[in-house]
Design an enzyme around this catalytic site. Structure first.
Site, PDB file in Angstrom:
ATOM      1  N   GLY A 391       0.797  -1.216   0.000  1.00 34.85           N
ATOM      2  CA  GLY A 391       0.000   0.000   0.000  1.00 34.85           C
ATOM      3  C   GLY A 391       0.832   1.269   0.000  1.00 34.85           C
ATOM      4  N   ARG A 393       1.681   3.255   2.400  1.00 38.72           N
ATOM      5  CA  ARG A 393       2.708   3.289   3.449  1.00 38.72           C
ATOM      6  C   ARG A 393       3.938   2.499   3.011  1.00 38.72           C
ATOM      7  NH1 ARG A 393       5.019   0.935   8.042  1.00 38.72           N
ATOM      8  NH2 ARG A 393       5.274   2.392   9.782  1.00 38.72           N
ATOM      9  N   CYS A 394       3.714   1.355   2.366  1.00 33.25           N
ATOM     10  CA  CYS A 394       4.831   0.512   1.927  1.00 33.25           C
ATOM     11  C   CYS A 394       5.747   1.234   0.948  1.00 33.25           C
ATOM     12  CB  CYS A 394       4.310  -0.764   1.262  1.00 33.25           C
ATOM     13  SG  CYS A 394       3.515  -1.931   2.376  1.00 33.25           S
ATOM     14  N   MET A 395       5.205   2.177   0.190  1.00 29.66           N
ATOM     15  CA  MET A 395       5.979   2.822  -0.870  1.00 29.66           C
ATOM     16  C   MET A 395       6.735   4.050  -0.403  1.00 29.66           C
ATOM     17  SD  MET A 395       3.540   2.472  -4.228  1.00 29.66           S
ATOM     18  CE  MET A 395       2.000   2.956  -3.445  1.00 29.66           C
TER      19      MET A 395
END
Length: 404
Positions: A391, A393-395
């Protein structure tokens, strides 16, 4: 920029991202699992969606968005650093002896692309016609690509006390962490502000830990997921370093089920404000085994910490650490929509300020529930970005936030 953060939701000031590049085009239906992907994204559309994401961050917060490629090129002008990274990258194919030849024939910018997107034997032969590649086929990789590199949350993590540089569980992702560590320990904008907490100096093969498992609960407490990707020994060493540094008083080890939807701690919950958490339904209650590390003493320059096994759920710990906790479930708890939207990381939104988040536009039920709680939800296109199963946040790797 002091490269420390004391919350997950303070107003964003600076963030690191990586615009997907040629490494994505290296994915095929036949190698995607080996390269840790479950689908084959369309690069041009993926780049457009990623550009929309980074532009939205700039427009909505005024934050500085650092691009990994630009930082990497600057660091690689140091030929010693470049040679070391290229040699390390060639070890797997057994072609380390070609490192100097590559530096002579490829520009610095080309080398930056090679280190992220990889290099095939037939591509190398164009520069070195008399190449002796041994038994490697023309389509084989002399240097493997890093298609997961646009998930910048995993290769490192900022805490209230300094930086944890990841030791990646999957061999195919270790070079990502090596690139990030090289950049931050050598780039003029960052090197003087790096307080490295992990790995410990002299540990050449440290236990695995990944940034997605590290969440700052408050200025005094950090949670680390004991997951598929993060080992107990790594948590112990990271906790010891944080507690010795003094800015953190408690480090929680959260034992996650070894399942795909619990890959990292940030797939379980995200903190959106000082008292608001977004989570997948029942995820907090299903995590029942936790431990707490605290500082025992520092004597004769030796740090001693205490580990307590808690018979408490993750929910109980969050309620203790976050006063007046309010919990929102993805899709507002609807079981069918929650399953669907969690597959596309509905709980993995990116907080750019208190009760202000960036979310995938496809997670319509979660976004609606957030807005009903007064959360400002900014949406980004996600048809291709979500194929990597990570998502917003992961990026993103926040480098600076306003203190709360």
């Amino acid at each position: 920029m002091n490269l420390r953060i004391n919350s997950e939701f303070g107003t964003l000031r600076a963030v690191l991202m990586h615009r997907p590049g040629k490494e994505i085009d290296r994915l095929t239906p036949y190698n995607k699992e080996f390269l840790l992907f479950e689908d084959v994204p369309y690069l041009e559309a993926l780049q457009k969606e990623h550009d929309a994401f980074s532009n939205l961050i700039k427009e909505s917060t005024g934050a500085q968005v650092y691009q990994l490629r630009e930082l990497l090129i600057r660091v690689l002008y140091d030929e010693d650093i470049l040679l070391k990274l290229v040699r390390e990258s060639l070890k797997k194919s057994g072609l380390v002896h070609l490192a100097e030849d590559i530096l002579e024939r490829f520009s610095t910018a080309e080398c930056a692309s090679i280190l992220t997107a990889g290099l095939k034997i037939h591509e190398l032969r164009k520069k070195i016609p008399n190449l002796n590649s041994g038994e490697l086929m023309e389509s084989a990789f002399a240097i493997s690509p890093c298609p997961n590199l646009y998930f910048q949350r995993d290769p490192m993590a900022l805490t209230p006390g300094g930086i944890i540089f990841s030791s990646m569980k999957m061999d195919g992702r270790q070079r990502e962490a090596d690139l990030l560590r090289t950049i931050f320990e050598n780039h003029a904008d960052f090197k003087d502000n790096v307080n490295r907490l992990y790995p410990i100096q002299g540990h050449d093969n440290p236990p695995s830990i990944e940034g997605g498992d590290i969440i700052v609960l408050s200025g005094k407490a950090v949670a680390i997921g004991n997951s598929e990707r993060t080992d107990e020994k790594a948590i112990y060493h990271a906790a010891k370093a944080m507690l010795a540094e003094g800015s953190v008083e408690r480090v929680y080890e959260v034992h996650l089920p070894h399942k795909r939807n619990y890959m990292h701690l940030d797939t379980v919950f995200t903190i959106l404000d000082e008292n608001l958490v977004l989570t997948y339904p029942d995820a907090l209650n299903s995590v029942l085994q936790t431990s707490r590390y605290t500082l025992k003493e520092i004597k004769d320059d030796k740090v001693h910490i205490k580990r307590e096994v808690l018979n408490e759920s993750l929910l109980t710990i969050l309620e203790r650490e976050i006063p007046h906790l309010e919990i929102l479930h993805t899709a507002d708890g609807n079981p069918d929509y929650s399953l669907r939207e969690q597959w596309f990381d509905g709980a993995n939104v990116f907080a750019i300020g208190p009760r202000r988040v960036i979310s995938y536009n496809r997670n319509i039920h979660t976004n609606r529930a957030l807005r009903q709680l007064g959360v400002d939800v900014l949406e980004i296109p996600s048809s291709e970005l979500s194929r990597g199963l990570g998502g917003p946040r992961c990026m993103t790797m926040p480098l600076s936030r306003s203190r709360v």
